[in-house]
Design a protein around this motif. Structure first.
Motif, PDB file in Angstrom:
ATOM      1  N   GLY A  93       0.816  -1.206   0.000  1.00 49.36           N
ATOM      2  CA  GLY A  93       0.000   0.000   0.000  1.00 49.36           C
ATOM      3  C   GLY A  93       0.849   1.255   0.000  1.00 49.36           C
ATOM      4  O   GLY A  93       0.553   2.216  -0.725  1.00 49.36           O
ATOM      5  N   HIS A  94       1.914   1.239   0.781  1.00 52.70           N
ATOM      6  CA  HIS A  94       2.820   2.392   0.795  1.00 52.70           C
ATOM      7  C   HIS A  94       3.527   2.556  -0.551  1.00 52.70           C
ATOM      8  O   HIS A  94       3.799   3.682  -0.981  1.00 52.70           O
ATOM      9  CB  HIS A  94       3.856   2.236   1.910  1.00 52.70           C
ATOM     10  CG  HIS A  94       3.353   2.622   3.259  1.00 52.70           C
ATOM     11  ND1 HIS A  94       2.508   1.831   3.997  1.00 52.70           N
ATOM     12  CD2 HIS A  94       3.558   3.746   3.999  1.00 52.70           C
ATOM     13  CE1 HIS A  94       2.222   2.438   5.139  1.00 52.70           C
ATOM     14  NE2 HIS A  94       2.841   3.590   5.164  1.00 52.70           N
ATOM     15  N   PHE A  95       3.831   1.436  -1.200  1.00 50.99           N
ATOM     16  CA  PHE A  95       4.499   1.556  -2.497  1.00 50.99           C
ATOM     17  C   PHE A  95       3.508   1.955  -3.581  1.00 50.99           C
ATOM     18  O   PHE A  95       3.874   2.641  -4.540  1.00 50.99           O
ATOM     19  CB  PHE A  95       5.199   0.245  -2.875  1.00 50.99           C
ATOM     20  CG  PHE A  95       6.580   0.464  -3.406  1.00 50.99           C
ATOM     21  CD1 PHE A  95       7.646   0.660  -2.549  1.00 50.99           C
ATOM     22  CD2 PHE A  95       6.825   0.510  -4.766  1.00 50.99           C
ATOM     23  CE1 PHE A  95       8.928   0.891  -3.035  1.00 50.99           C
ATOM     24  CE2 PHE A  95       8.096   0.740  -5.263  1.00 50.99           C
ATOM     25  CZ  PHE A  95       9.149   0.929  -4.400  1.00 50.99           C
ATOM     26  N   ALA A  96       2.256   1.522  -3.449  1.00 55.37           N
ATOM     27  CA  ALA A  96       1.232   1.995  -4.387  1.00 55.37           C
ATOM     28  C   ALA A  96       1.024   3.489  -4.227  1.00 55.37           C
ATOM     29  O   ALA A  96       0.726   4.199  -5.196  1.00 55.37           O
ATOM     30  CB  ALA A  96      -0.084   1.249  -4.141  1.00 55.37           C
ATOM     31  N   LEU A  97       1.202   3.976  -2.993  1.00 51.25           N
ATOM     32  CA  LEU A  97       1.072   5.406  -2.740  1.00 51.25           C
ATOM     33  C   LEU A  97       2.136   6.206  -3.484  1.00 51.25           C
ATOM     34  O   LEU A  97       1.929   7.382  -3.801  1.00 51.25           O
ATOM     35  CB  LEU A  97       1.168   5.681  -1.231  1.00 51.25           C
ATOM     36  CG  LEU A  97       0.728   7.061  -0.750  1.00 51.25           C
ATOM     37  CD1 LEU A  97      -0.736   7.302  -1.068  1.00 51.25           C
ATOM     38  CD2 LEU A  97       0.976   7.211   0.749  1.00 51.25           C
ATOM     39  N   VAL A  98       3.271   5.558  -3.769  1.00 57.12           N
ATOM     40  CA  VAL A  98       4.298   6.208  -4.593  1.00 57.12           C
ATOM     41  C   VAL A  98       3.720   6.540  -5.959  1.00 57.12           C
ATOM     42  O   VAL A  98       3.920   7.639  -6.498  1.00 57.12           O
ATOM     43  CB  VAL A  98       5.547   5.299  -4.741  1.00 57.12           C
ATOM     44  CG1 VAL A  98       6.554   5.955  -5.678  1.00 57.12           C
ATOM     45  CG2 VAL A  98       6.175   5.031  -3.392  1.00 57.12           C
ATOM     46  N   GLY A  99       2.991   5.574  -6.534  1.00 54.79           N
ATOM     47  CA  GLY A  99       2.364   5.803  -7.836  1.00 54.79           C
ATOM     48  C   GLY A  99       1.317   6.892  -7.778  1.00 54.79           C
ATOM     49  O   GLY A  99       1.202   7.713  -8.697  1.00 54.79           O
ATOM     50  N   ILE A 100       0.529   6.924  -6.683  1.00 49.76           N
ATOM     51  CA  ILE A 100      -0.491   7.966  -6.516  1.00 49.76           C
ATOM     52  C   ILE A 100       0.161   9.341  -6.443  1.00 49.76           C
ATOM     53  O   ILE A 100      -0.259  10.287  -7.117  1.00 49.76           O
ATOM     54  CB  ILE A 100      -1.325   7.715  -5.244  1.00 49.76           C
ATOM     55  CG1 ILE A 100      -1.968   6.323  -5.263  1.00 49.76           C
ATOM     56  CG2 ILE A 100      -2.367   8.801  -5.060  1.00 49.76           C
ATOM     57  CD1 ILE A 100      -2.947   6.095  -6.369  1.00 49.76           C
ATOM     58  N   ALA A 116       9.484   7.086   1.717  1.00 49.18           N
ATOM     59  CA  ALA A 116      10.394   8.172   1.349  1.00 49.18           C
ATOM     60  C   ALA A 116      10.038   8.771  -0.006  1.00 49.18           C
ATOM     61  O   ALA A 116       9.954   9.995  -0.166  1.00 49.18           O
ATOM     62  CB  ALA A 116      11.832   7.659   1.346  1.00 49.18           C
ATOM     63  N   LEU A 117       9.804   7.902  -1.002  1.00 49.75           N
ATOM     64  CA  LEU A 117       9.471   8.394  -2.341  1.00 49.75           C
ATOM     65  C   LEU A 117       8.125   9.115  -2.351  1.00 49.75           C
ATOM     66  O   LEU A 117       7.965  10.148  -3.020  1.00 49.75           O
ATOM     67  CB  LEU A 117       9.442   7.225  -3.336  1.00 49.75           C
ATOM     68  CG  LEU A 117      10.793   6.575  -3.658  1.00 49.75           C
ATOM     69  CD1 LEU A 117      10.595   5.374  -4.570  1.00 49.75           C
ATOM     70  CD2 LEU A 117      11.734   7.577  -4.303  1.00 49.75           C
ATOM     71  N   SER A 118       7.147   8.592  -1.601  1.00 47.29           N
ATOM     72  CA  SER A 118       5.830   9.241  -1.525  1.00 47.29           C
ATOM     73  C   SER A 118       5.949  10.644  -0.936  1.00 47.29           C
ATOM     74  O   SER A 118       5.341  11.597  -1.445  1.00 47.29           O
ATOM     75  CB  SER A 118       4.872   8.408  -0.660  1.00 47.29           C
ATOM     76  OG  SER A 118       4.634   7.155  -1.242  1.00 47.29           O
ATOM     77  N   ALA A 119       6.739  10.771   0.114  1.00 43.47           N
ATOM     78  CA  ALA A 119       6.927  12.076   0.753  1.00 43.47           C
ATOM     79  C   ALA A 119       7.571  13.069  -0.212  1.00 43.47           C
ATOM     80  O   ALA A 119       7.178  14.246  -0.268  1.00 43.47           O
ATOM     81  CB  ALA A 119       7.782  11.920   2.009  1.00 43.47           C
ATOM     82  N   ILE A 120       8.537  12.584  -0.973  1.00 42.39           N
ATOM     83  CA  ILE A 120       9.219  13.455  -1.935  1.00 42.39           C
ATOM     84  C   ILE A 120       8.258  13.916  -3.024  1.00 42.39           C
ATOM     85  O   ILE A 120       8.170  15.114  -3.340  1.00 42.39           O
ATOM     86  CB  ILE A 120      10.424  12.725  -2.563  1.00 42.39           C
ATOM     87  CG1 ILE A 120      11.505  12.476  -1.506  1.00 42.39           C
ATOM     88  CG2 ILE A 120      10.995  13.531  -3.735  1.00 42.39           C
ATOM     89  CD1 ILE A 120      12.630  11.579  -1.973  1.00 42.39           C
ATOM     90  N   PHE A 167       3.594   0.831  -9.592  1.00 39.18           N
ATOM     91  CA  PHE A 167       4.556   0.896  -8.486  1.00 39.18           C
ATOM     92  C   PHE A 167       4.307  -0.198  -7.455  1.00 39.18           C
ATOM     93  O   PHE A 167       5.248  -0.703  -6.833  1.00 39.18           O
ATOM     94  CB  PHE A 167       4.513   2.272  -7.822  1.00 39.18           C
ATOM     95  CG  PHE A 167       5.354   3.297  -8.525  1.00 39.18           C
ATOM     96  CD1 PHE A 167       6.707   3.395  -8.257  1.00 39.18           C
ATOM     97  CD2 PHE A 167       4.800   4.145  -9.462  1.00 39.18           C
ATOM     98  CE1 PHE A 167       7.498   4.330  -8.912  1.00 39.18           C
ATOM     99  CE2 PHE A 167       5.577   5.088 -10.122  1.00 39.18           C
ATOM    100  CZ  PHE A 167       6.934   5.186  -9.853  1.00 39.18           C
ATOM    101  N   SER A 168       3.047  -0.575  -7.259  1.00 36.42           N
ATOM    102  CA  SER A 168       2.750  -1.645  -6.316  1.00 36.42           C
ATOM    103  C   SER A 168       3.348  -2.967  -6.792  1.00 36.42           C
ATOM    104  O   SER A 168       3.903  -3.730  -5.986  1.00 36.42           O
ATOM    105  CB  SER A 168       1.233  -1.784  -6.142  1.00 36.42           C
ATOM    106  OG  SER A 168       0.925  -2.760  -5.178  1.00 36.42           O
ATOM    107  N   VAL A 169       3.250  -3.235  -8.092  1.00 34.46           N
ATOM    108  CA  VAL A 169       3.848  -4.458  -8.642  1.00 34.46           C
ATOM    109  C   VAL A 169       5.366  -4.418  -8.486  1.00 34.46           C
ATOM    110  O   VAL A 169       5.995  -5.432  -8.127  1.00 34.46           O
ATOM    111  CB  VAL A 169       3.461  -4.633 -10.125  1.00 34.46           C
ATOM    112  CG1 VAL A 169       4.267  -5.762 -10.763  1.00 34.46           C
ATOM    113  CG2 VAL A 169       1.968  -4.918 -10.256  1.00 34.46           C
ATOM    114  N   ILE A 170       5.959  -3.254  -8.731  1.00 33.59           N
ATOM    115  CA  ILE A 170       7.406  -3.110  -8.519  1.00 33.59           C
ATOM    116  C   ILE A 170       7.761  -3.407  -7.064  1.00 33.59           C
ATOM    117  O   ILE A 170       8.730  -4.104  -6.758  1.00 33.59           O
ATOM    118  CB  ILE A 170       7.877  -1.691  -8.905  1.00 33.59           C
ATOM    119  CG1 ILE A 170       7.818  -1.522 -10.424  1.00 33.59           C
ATOM    120  CG2 ILE A 170       9.303  -1.443  -8.402  1.00 33.59           C
ATOM    121  CD1 ILE A 170       8.199  -0.138 -10.901  1.00 33.59           C
TER     122      ILE A 170
END
Length: 292
Positions: A50-57, A114-118, A82-85
């Motif tokens: 979920g956090h990595f999917a948030l990167v895509g969002i 970290a990526l989501s925050a950026i 990003f979630s698949v990655i």
């Protein structure tokens, strides 16, 4: 009166009916995936993905603020990507740290956060971040409803065709290899499937609650189930009850629907745990009671 008003509004307002349909589908989809996740002892993996999917969002919001469109203005595509990655990274790190597999989730969730925050810090419009954090099934549009329906159909087909292999690999990889099952192949298939499901559920469940919707009904089902199949069926029943009464609670108290559904899930788990404990004590008392 409030319950009757809620029931009538379900069919009078399109967004309410859409939320109910999406919720009922998720009520089956979440325990189905969650059952395998629990068996594989990866209860925190949904949070990680979920956090990595948030990167895509967040990346989608950033691109939109820059006037760049990625396939569609909907952030779902980048969320799935990003979630698949993230899922593949988890699998990669799990194989690198065979004796400390839980490290993989810490690494991926840290990178995702970290990526989501950026990306969020650079995006101009972040008004929808609350929905993605806590979930709001009442705001699900037709686009996401179709995505949920298609995802559920594909996951259902996958389990019909390869369910036995996926479950066998989840319970015991060594025995699965002995039976001639390509363990690596089915591990990757399940990881990609889980990543897609997490992404699709993100708007309705939220990053912070998505794991709860997958795991808690299964945890309650384990208290009563006597096999994998029975546990899954009981978990689905509890999940559907949580969706319906969670929507009613959200409607009545004007609170986030995702939080309401999870609260009902936890309430059911507590009730089941207490009742089962009382039944055990009563049975133990009968067995230990001296015969007259």
């Amino acid at each position: 009166m409030i319950f009757l008003s809620f029931f009538s509004d379900l069919f009078n307002y399109e967004f309410m009916l859409r939320a109910l349909i999406a919720g009922l589908i998720i009520g089956v989809l979440a325990p189905l995936i969650g059952s395998v996740v629990v068996v594989r002892r990866l209860s925190f993996i949904a949070d990680t993905l979920g956090h990595f999917a948030l990167v895509g969002i967040s990346a989608s919001l950033l691109l939109t603020s820059l006037g760049i469109k990625f396939i569609s203005s909907e952030p779902l595509f980048l969320g799935i990507f990003f979630s698949v990655i993230g899922g593949l990274l988890i699998e990669l790190f799990r194989r690198s740290y065979k004796n400390y597999k839980e490290i993989s989730m810490v690494i991926v969730i840290s990178l995702g956060t970290a990526l989501s925050a950026i990306f969020f810090s650079r995006a101009k419009a972040t008004g929808s971040i609350y929905t993605y954090l806590f979930g709001s099934i009442l705001t699900v549009n037709n686009y996401y409803l179709y995505a949920i329906i298609i995802t559920a159909a594909l996951v259902g087909l996958l389990f019909i065709l390869f369910g036995r292999q996926i479950i066998a690999v989840s319970f015991d990889e060594t025995s699965a290899k002995f039976l001639g099952i390509n363990v690596n192949y089915f591990q990757i298939i399940f990881m990609v499937t889980l990543s897609v499901v997490v992404s699709v559920m993100l708007e309705s469940a939220g990053v912070l609650l998505i794991s709860s919707m997958m795991i808690i009904p299964v945890a309650a089902g384990m208290k009563l189930g006597w096999s994998f199949k029975s546990t899954f069926i009981i978990a689905v029943v509890f999940s559907e009850l949580s969706v319906f009464f969670g929507l009613w609670l959200a409607y009545s108290l004007k609170i986030p629907s995702g939080a309401a559904i999870v609260s009902i899930n936890i309430f059911i788990l507590l009730v089941v745990s207490v009742v089962k404990q009382l039944v055990r004590k009563r049975q133990a008392f009968k067995l230990n009671r001296p015969k007259q």
